[in-house]
Design a protein around this motif. Structure first.
Motif, PDB file in Angstrom:
ATOM      1  N   ARG A  25       2.507   2.388  -3.375  1.00 35.75           N
ATOM      2  CA  ARG A  25       1.453   3.009  -4.114  1.00 35.75           C
ATOM      3  C   ARG A  25       1.315   4.415  -3.935  1.00 35.75           C
ATOM      4  O   ARG A  25       1.673   5.311  -4.897  1.00 35.75           O
ATOM      5  N   PRO A  38      -8.252  -7.417  -5.582  1.00 37.90           N
ATOM      6  CA  PRO A  38      -7.664  -7.619  -4.477  1.00 37.90           C
ATOM      7  C   PRO A  38      -7.146  -9.318  -4.171  1.00 37.90           C
ATOM      8  O   PRO A  38      -6.124  -9.641  -3.648  1.00 37.90           O
ATOM      9  N   LYS A  85      -3.304   0.717  -7.881  1.00 36.64           N
ATOM     10  CA  LYS A  85      -4.714   0.560  -8.408  1.00 36.64           C
ATOM     11  C   LYS A  85      -5.296  -0.807  -8.669  1.00 36.64           C
ATOM     12  O   LYS A  85      -6.445  -1.096  -8.367  1.00 36.64           O
ATOM     13  N   VAL A 140       0.766  -1.214  -0.033  1.00 34.27           N
ATOM     14  CA  VAL A 140       0.162  -0.034   0.040  1.00 34.27           C
ATOM     15  C   VAL A 140       0.875   1.361   0.060  1.00 34.27           C
ATOM     16  O   VAL A 140       0.859   2.154  -0.860  1.00 34.27           O
ATOM     17  N   ILE A 151      -6.130  -2.635  -5.836  1.00 35.07           N
ATOM     18  CA  ILE A 151      -7.477  -2.236  -5.185  1.00 35.07           C
ATOM     19  C   ILE A 151      -8.522  -2.826  -5.878  1.00 35.07           C
ATOM     20  O   ILE A 151      -9.615  -3.285  -5.501  1.00 35.07           O
ATOM     21  N   HIS A 152      -8.516  -3.075  -7.262  1.00 33.80           N
ATOM     22  CA  HIS A 152      -9.419  -3.372  -8.148  1.00 33.80           C
ATOM     23  C   HIS A 152      -9.478  -4.945  -8.060  1.00 33.80           C
ATOM     24  O   HIS A 152     -10.484  -5.632  -8.335  1.00 33.80           O
TER      25      HIS A 152
END
Length: 656
Positions: A233, A331, A325, A230, A328-329
């Motif tokens: 990013r 996982p 990203k 995380v 995130i989309h």
């Protein structure tokens, strides 16, 4: 290459606009059939070893006369004591269980089938006799009665005294000594630094005492890996430039220190030099000069490379941001290494069990001592070679399936303009496409890696067998060949991964995809170099950070554990696990970045942002393209170097 209506024509046809993820088609079907036939052969080997009784001999065990414990046996020709009924004797007992043959990997002892293992130490022959009378379990040769154990004819036919306390191994019915000190010599052969049994005991007790701490630290490494993904990013831009600055600063500092040491050594008075060693001082001064010059050249080259690649570093930053990203989309990408590891463990367990079956398969033959061994003869004795090839090919196949799955999911994400229209589970959709269309491509790519790995392993085996016997020239040639094959394997692995991405985009066969990927990588060589240096270095530092953080937490926690004094082994276990977890997570991150880069290169090759040919890329990558074009217009000829990577690719799309 046996494709079903290959989709490569869609990308090459001048009458049709190129569209990714279109016209799914089966690829490399002959290679899929070949892989299926190979797996059937692996199954035949397992079935043969089980059908010939090897499974029963492995699980139940057998004595030195070929009798399987726990069942009634058929008599073997010309072998005494064979064909005995061991229905009530279910355990294998070794007369001298600590006599290990490390070279041939077996116990050099007579094996008997017994009714029970001695749970307590038997110090005298009378204890052995009493054990046989009370428990009905004779620990001496079948030819002796319990009343004859103390006679002179029992010499060499009874177990070595004292008989250590033992317990049956679960599922394998062997009586194994409870006290590990029995295997002191074996432990010393495997662990050279252990010369005292008390050290080994303290290490093992340390692991058992701190098992809760070890488990907690392993979970900590898992959490740190997720947090780092995380963090990368959101601070990728700052992090990359900090690392780049520190790299240049460290190089300048090292070069300056070397020149300072050289100047100081040169100006030092002659009287300080030891009279008997003027040549040594001169050699040291010359060495410092060589080091300083080499460091200067390296620093200049590094500075020039960073100057040329400064704009490509911006692309690396953008790709890392987009990769965040993606997670995130998607996982479920985070858990992909665990499923792959689980599949590999299942296969390795099957492979090892089949190998053990093969080790006990074959016909019964007598050895020099008159005892029974099971060996295969004729062509069947070479089945284990087939089995070894299967280990490499199928393991590489499983890893390649992971690469294709990740590539398919990331490609779907990239080439979906509206991210709200993504499939509910892009990972499962990618797995579905892999199974339906691309297993042949994966089988072919993994087989190519296998063809490189097998010669390297053979050369490594030859090198280990000839260690100390070959001359310096032969040793140098062998090491050079091993090194070249290792480099070739790494290059092919990288090319295969990009070929799988090209297959996921265009649904072409392996050779076509590998050629397309290679052309794109060559066209974007500088960008590839930036990603593979700056990006990989940043991820490597991330792995080091997780290992160091977990190790530091381990030192602080274990320091308060007073039940034992040696906590080196628990700390090593924790650090190894932390590195494994960090490597799994950050390797997936690295794989996603590589897939995104190839998608970006393909996108800029077939689209130019004009109406009807809009880019698929994320806004962050779009800003990078726009900034590159603005820099080109403002700098005029100075910006041509970077623009050349975009313009020909865009113009190449016109013919598509």
């Amino acid at each position: 290459m046996g494709c079903c209506s290959s989709a490569s024509s869609a990308a090459q046809s001048s009458k049709r606009e190129w569209k990714p993820l279109e016209d799914r088609s089966c690829t490399d079907i002959p290679w899929l059939l070949l892989f299926i036939l190979f797996c059937i052969g692996m199954g035949f080997i397992c079935g043969f070893s089980v059908a010939t009784g090897a499974a029963a001999r492995l699980v139940s065990g057998y004595d030195s006369y070929g009798n399987i414990c726990g069942q009634k046996n058929a008599e073997l020709e010309a072998i005494p004591n064979s064909g005995m009924d061991h229905t009530h004797r279910k355990y294998v007992f070794f007369l001298d269980p600590c006599n290990l043959d490390l070279i041939n990997r077996k116990i050099k002892s007579v094996a008997l089938c017994v009714a029970a293992c001695p749970r307590q130490e038997l110090k005298t022959i009378s204890d052995v006799q009493k054990f046989a009378e009370i428990n009905g379990s004779a620990l001496c040769s079948y030819d002796l009665k319990p009343s004859e154990y103390a006679s002179s004819k029992a010499k060499g036919l009874c177990p070595k005294l004292p008989v250590p306390a033992s317990a049956p191994i679960p599922f394998f019915h062997r009586c194994a000594p409870v006290n590990i000190s029995c295997y002191a010599k074996f432990a010393e052969a495997l662990i050279t630094f252990v010369s005292d049994n008390s050290v080994l005991h303290r290490l093992i007790s340390g692991v058992m005492t701190s098992k809760e701490i070890i488990l907690g630290l392993c979970l900590l490494s898992l959490v740190l890996s997720m947090i780092l993904m995380v963090i990368i990013r959101y601070i990728s831009r700052i992090l990359v430039w900090i690392l780049t600055f520190l790299l240049i600063l460290g190089s300048l500092a090292g070069t300056g220190v070397l020149w300072w040491l050289y100047a100081k050594q040169r100006k030092s008075p002659k009287e300080t030099v030891i009279p008997d060693q003027p040549q040594v001082a001169e050699a040291n001064l010359r060495a410092l000069l060589i080091y300083a010059i080499s460091a200067t050249v390296f620093t200049v080259i590094l500075f020039l490379v960073m100057l040329v690649m400064r704009k490509r570093v911006a692309l690396t930053i953008a790709l890392f941001h987009v990769a965040g990203k993606v997670f995130i989309h998607l996982p479920l990408l985070v858990f992909q290494p665990f499923w792959t590891f689980f599949a590999l463990v299942l296969f390795w367990v099957y492979w090892i069990m089949t190998l053990l079956f093969l080790g006990t398969a074959g016909s019964a033959v007598q050895n020099e001592q008159g005892f029974v061994e099971f060996k295969m003869s004729g062509p069947l004795q070479y089945m284990w070679w087939y089995h070894v090839v299967g280990l490499i090919w199928i393991s590489e196949f499983i890893l390649a399936c992971q690469q294709m799955t990740v590539a398919g999911a990331v490609v779907t994400y990239y080439f979906t303009r509206d991210k709200r229209n993504l499939p509910f589970t892009p990972i499962l959709a990618s797995v579905n496409r892999l199974i339906r269309y691309h297993l042949g491509t994966v089988a072919k790519g993994s087989f190519i890696i296998t063809l490189v790995k097998i010669p390297r392993m053979i050369l490594m085996y030859i090198h280990s067998q000839l260690k100390g016997k070959e001359n310096a020239c032969a040793r140098c040639v062998l090491k050079s060949c091993i090194c070249c094959l290792w480099c070739l394997e790494k290059c092919l692995n990288y090319l295969n991964q990009n070929a799988y991405t090209a297959t996921a985009i265009n649904s072409t066969n392996f050779c076509t995809s590998a050629k397309d990927a290679f052309v794109i990588l060559v066209e974007n060589a500088l960008r590839v170099a930036a990603i593979n240096t700056v990006g990989d270095f940043m991820l490597f530092l991330g792995k080091v950070l997780i290992v160091c953080s977990t190790g530091l937490a381990g030192v602080m926690l274990l320091n308060y554990q007073q039940d034992y004094t040696v906590w080196v082994l628990p700390l090593i276990i924790v650090c190894l696990f932390a590195f494994l977890v960090a490597h799994c997570f950050l390797s997936i991150y690295e794989m996603v970045v590589d897939v995104l880069f190839l998608c970006f290169a393909v996108d800029t090759k077939y689209n130019d942002g004009s109406p009807g040919r809009e880019f698929y890329m994320d806004k962050v990558l779009m800003e990078f393209v726009e900034n590159s074009r603005k820099a080109m217009k403002e700098a005029g000829k100075g910006g041509v170097a970077d623009a050349r990577e975009l313009k020909p690719m865009a113009s190449g799309a016109s013919s598509a």
